[in-house]
Motif scaffolding. Structure first.
Motif, short mmCIF file in Angstrom:
data_model
loop_
_atom_site.label_atom_id
_atom_site.label_comp_id
_atom_site.label_asym_id
_atom_site.label_seq_id
_atom_site.Cartn_x
_atom_site.Cartn_y
_atom_site.Cartn_z
N PRO A 22 0.84 -1.20 0.00
CA PRO A 22 0.00 0.00 0.00
C PRO A 22 0.87 1.25 0.00
O PRO A 22 1.95 1.27 0.59
CB PRO A 22 -0.80 -0.13 1.31
CG PRO A 22 0.03 -1.01 2.18
CD PRO A 22 0.78 -1.94 1.27
N ALA A 31 -4.45 7.35 -1.98
CA ALA A 31 -3.92 6.04 -1.57
C ALA A 31 -4.00 5.09 -2.75
O ALA A 31 -4.89 5.19 -3.60
CB ALA A 31 -4.71 5.48 -0.39
N PHE A 33 -1.53 1.45 -4.58
CA PHE A 33 -0.70 0.26 -4.39
C PHE A 33 0.47 0.29 -5.36
O PHE A 33 0.40 0.91 -6.42
CB PHE A 33 -1.52 -1.01 -4.61
CG PHE A 33 -2.77 -1.07 -3.78
CD1 PHE A 33 -2.73 -1.56 -2.48
CD2 PHE A 33 -3.98 -0.62 -4.29
CE1 PHE A 33 -3.87 -1.59 -1.70
CE2 PHE A 33 -5.13 -0.66 -3.52
CZ PHE A 33 -5.08 -1.14 -2.23
N LEU A 93 -4.35 -8.71 -1.83
CA LEU A 93 -5.44 -8.06 -2.55
C LEU A 93 -6.35 -9.08 -3.20
O LEU A 93 -5.88 -10.05 -3.79
CB LEU A 93 -4.89 -7.14 -3.65
CG LEU A 93 -3.84 -6.09 -3.28
CD1 LEU A 93 -3.51 -5.24 -4.49
CD2 LEU A 93 -4.29 -5.25 -2.11
N VAL A 118 -8.62 -5.56 0.70
CA VAL A 118 -7.23 -5.60 1.14
C VAL A 118 -7.18 -6.28 2.50
O VAL A 118 -7.94 -5.92 3.40
CB VAL A 118 -6.64 -4.18 1.27
CG1 VAL A 118 -5.21 -4.23 1.79
CG2 VAL A 118 -6.70 -3.45 -0.06
N PHE A 164 -7.39 4.62 5.15
CA PHE A 164 -6.81 4.23 3.87
C PHE A 164 -7.93 3.89 2.89
O PHE A 164 -7.87 4.27 1.71
CB PHE A 164 -5.89 3.04 4.06
CG PHE A 164 -5.17 2.62 2.81
CD1 PHE A 164 -3.95 3.19 2.47
CD2 PHE A 164 -5.70 1.67 1.96
CE1 PHE A 164 -3.27 2.82 1.31
CE2 PHE A 164 -5.05 1.29 0.80
CZ PHE A 164 -3.83 1.87 0.47
N ALA A 168 -8.58 5.74 -0.69
CA ALA A 168 -8.51 4.95 -1.92
C ALA A 168 -9.82 5.01 -2.70
O ALA A 168 -9.82 5.01 -3.94
CB ALA A 168 -8.15 3.50 -1.60
N VAL A 174 -10.95 -2.74 3.70
CA VAL A 174 -9.64 -3.04 4.27
C VAL A 174 -9.87 -3.85 5.55
O VAL A 174 -10.56 -3.40 6.46
CB VAL A 174 -8.84 -1.77 4.59
CG1 VAL A 174 -7.46 -2.13 5.12
CG2 VAL A 174 -8.71 -0.89 3.35
#
Length: 234
Positions: A22, A31, A33, A93, A118, A164, A168, A174
């Motif tokens: 991340p 945010a 990856f 992921l 995630v 996060f 994102a 998450v």
């Protein structure tokens, strides 16, 4: 005559699994990856299109190139990659394979993807993660993050798991995975972005705010010293 495999037209996007690091933008507003292999230098968003890492002008996944997103069919195969030393701080992921894809024995190479979930592994100390903290390295403009428990944040730049997910966007979930065997169970194991924040998550948010406050204070002190120096020179 060369035989071709039949074209697939699934009614729903195939599901795949992969690992990644991340990342948080330098200004803390975005945010995403970054990959662990070929496409590592190119951070990507939750919903994104692949590009050729060699700069060639073709659409991924080209048959005679390695470009495109990569994932495996089996979740266990992706989790096994997290056992290697260089990937211990990566996250798992779950993705939807979108657009054109090429199916292989163990996975896909494809043009577009959506990251759905995630799963953050344990902190380096073994406890369950409550936040994603500065891992000490990054890409230009992006700070790489790693799972961290509340006790190991120590003022490092960090963002909570729910924070996060909000940055994102695209409905990302998450989830905090279980801690390492024998380690104290993390109080937020199983916490997702859809739940109300608890004490560990609020502690992570407080640590992030404190780190930003310390940075602002240092900047103010630096500007004050510069102003005083300028007056003396005049």
């Amino acid at each position: 005559m060369r035989l071709r495999l039949p074209a697939e037209r699934p009614t729903e996007p195939p599901t795949g699994y992969k690992i990644a690091h991340p990342v948080l933008s330098q200004d803390g507003t975005r945010a995403g990856f970054t990959g662990v292999s070929l496409g590592g230098p190119l951070p990507y968003a939750v919903l994104d299109d692949a590009s050729c890492v060699y700069g060639l002008r073709h659409r991924p996944p080209a048959r005679r190139c390695d470009c495109g997103f990569h994932c495996v069919h089996d979740r266990a195969a992706a989790e096994a990659l997290l056992c290697t030393a260089e990937h211990r701080a990566a996250v798992l992921l779950e993705v939807s394979v979108l657009g054109a894809y090429i199916r292989f024995e163990r996975g896909f190479r494809y043009a577009r993807q959506r990251v759905r979930t995630v799963t953050a592994g344990p902190c380096g100390c073994g406890a369950g993660a409550v936040a994603l903290a500065d891992a000490g390295w990054g890409r230009p403009g992006w700070r790489v993050l790693a799972p961290a428990c509340a006790g190991c944040l120590r003022g490092r730049p960090s963002v909570s798991l729910a924070g996060f997910a909000r940055l994102a966007g695209q409905g990302l979930r998450v989830v905090a995975g279980a801690g390492a065997p024998g380690a104290p169970p993390g109080p937020s194991a199983g916490l997702t972005s859809a739940t109300e924040p608890g004490v560990p998550e609020l502690a992570a948010e407080a640590a992030l705010l404190q780190a930003r406050l310390d940075w602002f204070q240092s900047q103010l002190a630096r500007l004050g010293d510069r102003g005083a120096g300028g007056a003396g020179q005049g």
